[in-house]
Design a protein around this motif. Structure first.
Motif, PDB file in Angstrom:
ATOM      1  N   ASN A 110       0.927  -1.146   0.093  1.00  0.00           N
ATOM      2  CA  ASN A 110       0.090   0.035   0.018  1.00  0.00           C
ATOM      3  C   ASN A 110       0.862   1.221   0.000  1.00  0.00           C
ATOM      4  OD1 ASN A 110      -2.353   1.615   0.083  1.00  0.00           O
ATOM      5  ND2 ASN A 110      -2.907   0.885   2.174  1.00  0.00           N
ATOM      6  N   PRO A 128      -2.300   2.531  -5.142  1.00  0.00           N
ATOM      7  CA  PRO A 128      -3.752   1.851  -4.789  1.00  0.00           C
ATOM      8  C   PRO A 128      -4.640   2.817  -4.742  1.00  0.00           C
ATOM      9  CG  PRO A 128      -1.931   1.156  -3.297  1.00  0.00           C
ATOM     10  CD  PRO A 128      -1.455   2.122  -4.133  1.00  0.00           C
ATOM     11  N   TYR A 133      -5.685  -2.424  -1.871  1.00  0.00           N
ATOM     12  CA  TYR A 133      -4.568  -2.525  -2.091  1.00  0.00           C
ATOM     13  C   TYR A 133      -4.125  -3.166  -3.206  1.00  0.00           C
ATOM     14  CZ  TYR A 133      -6.449  -3.168   2.867  1.00  0.00           C
ATOM     15  OH  TYR A 133      -7.072  -2.889   4.040  1.00  0.00           O
TER      16      TYR A 133
END
Length: 288
Positions: A110, A128, A133
Motif C-alpha cells: 500500500n 492503490p 490494496y
C-alpha cells in the motif's frame, strides 16, 4: 488419508485456542514447517525450556488447508478419534478445491504516494485506490527504487487506514507492506533487496518480539523499530494497563531491549505499567 497424527492435531488445536505448549511435545514435520514460515513462534522460558505459541489462528487454518488439505480441524480430529472410514476422513481433510500446495504466495502493499516499481521487467506503478490494496504475487521479480523506505505494518487496521497516518512518516518514497498473510515470502523478498525496513507495530512486548524474531534477525542493521516522537505522551494517555500486565507475565523481556531506543521504550512500559496498541495512532493522527 491421515495427514498428521491425532496427538499433533490436538496440540495444534490448543495452539489455535491461544495456549503455549512445550516444544518437546510438538515433534512433527508440520510443526517445524510452521515454525520456519513464521506461523508458530518459539519462546524461551528459563535457560533451556522452549514453548511454542501462535499469534494468528487464521494463519494456522490457512496453512492446514493449503498445505495438507485439512479444511476443518475439529472434524478431522473427531474422525480420527471415532475411527471413521477412510472415505469420511477424506471428506474432512480434503475436497476438490484444495490440495497439498500453496494456493497463494506473495504479500500486500500500500502507499499514499505513487511508487515506481518493476514487475517481470516491466514498469509497474503502485498507486492503490483508497479502500484497495495491491497484491504482489510474483515477488521474485518485484523491484523498487533503492531509496524507497519499506514500512512493515503489523496490524491490518493500520494498513487499511495508512493515509490517516501519513504525517507519521516523512520519507519522500514509502512502500507499506502488510505482515499478513503470514508466510516467508515477505522476509525472503526483503532479504534480496538493499532497502531500509521500518517496523510499524504495537508498542508492547509482543510487538518488539515480532520485530526481533521475524525481521531484525534477518535484516540486522537495515531494520529499525518505529517509535513516534510523542510516544511517552501516547502511552501515558492511551496506554492499556491490562495489556501490560498480560504480556509482562507471559513474555521473556530480558532480550528485547537489544538497542538503546528499544531500551528506552521498554522503560516507558514499566514506568507507566502500560502498553499501547498501534490502532490508537489512526484516531490520534486523523483528528489532530
Amino acid at each position: 488419508m491421515e495427514k498428521i497424527s491425532l496427538n499433533i492435531a490436538k496440540r495444534i488445536q490448543l495452539l489455535i485456542q491461544g495456549e503455549s505448549i512445550p516444544h518437546g511435545q510438538l515433534k512433527a514435520k508440520v510443526i517445524d514447517q510452521m515454525l520456519e514460515e513464521g506461523i508458530l513462534h518459539l519462546k524461551l522460558q528459563g535457560r533451556s525450556r522452549k514453548t511454542v505459541f501462535a499469534t494468528n489462528a487464521g494463519a494456522i487454518a490457512n496453512f492446514l488447508s493449503s498445505h495438507l488439505g485439512i479444511n476443518d480441524l475439529n472434524n478431522y480430529i473427531a474422525n480420527l478419534e471415532h475411527g471413521t472410514s477412510r472415505s469420511e476422513n477424506i471428506v474432512a481433510s480434503s475436497d476438490s478445491k484444495s490440495s497439498a500446495r500453496r494456493t497463494f504466495k506473495g504479500f500486500l502493499v500500500n502507499c499514499f504516494s505513487p511508487v515506481k516499481t518493476k514487475m517481470n521487467g516491466q514498469d509497474f506503478l503502485i498507486k492503490p485506490q483508497e479502500g484497495a490494496y495491491t497484491y504482489i504475487h510474483d515477488f521474485e521479480t518485484f523491484t523498487i527504487p533503492p531509496d524507497t523506505l519499506i514500512v512493515g505494518v503489523e496490524n491490518p487496521e493500520n494498513f487499511r487506514f495508512i493515509r490517516k497516518q501519513a504525517k507519521l512518516f516523512n520519507a519522500e518514497s514509502i512502500l507499506f507492506v502488510s505482515r499478513y498473510p503470514q508466510s516467508n515470502d515477505l522476509i525472503t523478498w526483503l532479504q534480496g533487496i538493499p532497502n531500509s525496513y521500518l517496523h510499524f507495530g504495537d508498542f508492547d512486548f509482543e510487538g518488539i518480539r515480532i520485530f526481533k524474531d521475524e525481521y531484525y534477525q534477518y535484516l540486522q542493521s537495515r531494520a529499525s523499530f518505529f517509535i513516534p516522537e510523542n510516544i511517552e505522551v501516547l502511552i501515558r494517555t492511551y496506554g492499556n494497563k491490562a495489556l501490560y500486565d498480560k504480556q509482562y507475565k507471559t513474555n521473556t523481556t530480558e532480550t528485547l531491549g537489544f538497542n538503546a531506543a528499544l531500551q528506552e521504550l521498554i522503560a516507558l512500559y514499566h514506568r507507566y505499567k502500560k502498553c499501547l496498541e498501534q490502532e490508537v495512532l489512526i484516531q490520534v493522527n486523523s483528528t489532530h
